[in-house]
Design a protein around this motif. Structure first.
Motif, PDB file in Angstrom:
ATOM      1  N   MET A  79      25.740  55.397  34.151  1.00 28.91           N
ATOM      2  CA  MET A  79      26.097  56.275  33.046  1.00 28.91           C
ATOM      3  C   MET A  79      25.143  57.463  33.053  1.00 28.91           C
ATOM      4  N   ARG A  80      25.708  58.668  33.006  1.00 29.50           N
ATOM      5  CA  ARG A  80      24.885  59.878  32.966  1.00 29.50           C
ATOM      6  C   ARG A  80      25.264  60.707  31.743  1.00 29.50           C
ATOM      7  N   MET A 104      29.462  66.359  29.887  1.00 30.91           N
ATOM      8  CA  MET A 104      28.335  65.832  29.125  1.00 30.91           C
ATOM      9  C   MET A 104      28.115  64.342  29.393  1.00 30.91           C
ATOM     10  N   ILE A 105      29.206  63.566  29.451  1.00 30.00           N
ATOM     11  CA  ILE A 105      29.094  62.121  29.680  1.00 30.00           C
ATOM     12  C   ILE A 105      29.903  61.756  30.923  1.00 30.00           C
ATOM     13  N   ASP A 106      29.253  61.086  31.846  1.00 30.14           N
ATOM     14  CA  ASP A 106      29.896  60.657  33.085  1.00 30.14           C
ATOM     15  C   ASP A 106      29.643  59.159  33.246  1.00 30.14           C
ATOM     16  N   ARG A 140      27.823  50.828  22.833  1.00 29.93           N
ATOM     17  CA  ARG A 140      26.447  50.347  22.716  1.00 29.93           C
ATOM     18  C   ARG A 140      25.660  50.553  24.007  1.00 29.93           C
ATOM     19  N   ALA A 141      26.348  50.445  25.137  1.00 25.51           N
ATOM     20  CA  ALA A 141      25.670  50.705  26.414  1.00 25.51           C
ATOM     21  C   ALA A 141      25.247  52.165  26.511  1.00 25.51           C
ATOM     22  N   LEU A 142      26.105  53.081  26.054  1.00 24.70           N
ATOM     23  CA  LEU A 142      25.742  54.501  26.046  1.00 24.70           C
ATOM     24  C   LEU A 142      24.542  54.765  25.143  1.00 24.70           C
ATOM     25  N   ALA A 143      24.442  53.985  24.067  1.00 23.53           N
ATOM     26  CA  ALA A 143      23.324  54.149  23.133  1.00 23.53           C
ATOM     27  C   ALA A 143      22.054  53.456  23.623  1.00 23.53           C
ATOM     28  N   GLY A 144      22.144  52.745  24.744  1.00 24.49           N
ATOM     29  CA  GLY A 144      20.977  52.050  25.282  1.00 24.49           C
ATOM     30  C   GLY A 144      20.727  50.695  24.665  1.00 24.49           C
TER      31      GLY A 144
END
Length: 245
Positions: free
Chosen positions: A62-63, A1-3, A49-53
């Motif tokens: 980030m994928r 799901m997260i890479d 926070r980076a994953l949340a944009g």
């Protein structure tokens, strides 16, 4: 799901720049509950926070679900912040707090969804038109969780979700998060200093120090103190000492 592939996050300062996250790579499976642990300033919350944009990458990628995190629908990834007192607008009722993300994402049937979201986190209809100052810390955090879940995300990010709460309330929120994970099959990332919280919720952990991941381990290995890095051992020892005191 997260890479996460060699993510690098840099902040400008008056004297130059600070590399808050350096070359971090992680893979998190769909439906997994994953933890980021480490001391303050290690880069855990910045990565979240980076994953949340909310924070841009200076390098790497980030994928989420195979899609570039910067291009995925905003509703796919939602975040619950550490401070339940600061994360809710003081002049918004609970109803308005929950209605806003529905309006932003063009989701209809709002009244029914708001009532269902409150019920899901253990709050009745009586809370719907209260303001944050009329709620306890635990109730505010429940509203924050409802706000995150009301748009039906695939990924839930939790930044120290219980650290600002009383011990008795912490247990209630942790039980709520565990139940929601089971019911919704969410992929979750939890940032925490508290290894007891991590042990209750998570399946694997990544230990961060100075912006880097120094070790990944399964939760059973952590419980058995079967870890490889000296920093991880020191974290475990410090937590054990605090618990005994």
């Amino acid at each position: 799901m997260i890479d996460i592939d060699r993510a690098h996050i840099r902040f400008r300062t008056r004297s130059g720049h600070v590399d808050a996250v350096r070359e971090v790579s992680l893979r998190i499976e769909e439906g997994e509950v994953f933890a980021l642990v480490g001391e303050s300033g290690s880069g855990k919350s910045t990565l979240l926070r980076a994953l949340a944009g909310l924070v841009p990458l200076a390098g790497g990628a980030m994928r989420i679900g195979g899609q570039d995190a910067a291009r995925r629908p905003a509703r796919d990834v939602q975040m619950v912040f550490q401070d339940p007192y600061g994360s809710l607008h003081p002049r918004f009722t609970v109803d308005k707090t929950l209605r806003e993300p529905l309006a932003i994402n063009g989701i209809g049937d709002q009244d029914a969804r708001i009532l269902a979201a409150l019920a899901e986190v253990g709050l009745g209809p009586a809370f719907r038109f209260r303001y944050p100052h009329q709620l306890s810390g635990g109730q505010r955090q429940r509203v924050s969780i409802a706000r995150a879940l009301i748009v039906e995300p695939r990924v839930l990010l939790l930044d120290e979700p219980t650290s600002a709460l009383d011990v008795s309330v912490q247990a209630e929120i942790l039980n709520l998060l565990r139940r929601l994970h089971g019911e919704r099959k969410l992929t979750m990332i939890v940032v925490s200093h508290n290894l007891a919280v991590v042990g209750f919720l998570c399946e694997r952990i990544a230990v961060m120090r100075n912006g880097e991941v120094v070790e990944e381990a399964g939760i059973e290995a952590v419980r058995a103190h079967d870890v490889k890095h000296d920093y991880t051992r020191r974290l475990l020892h410090a937590t054990q000492g605090y618990t005994r005191s």
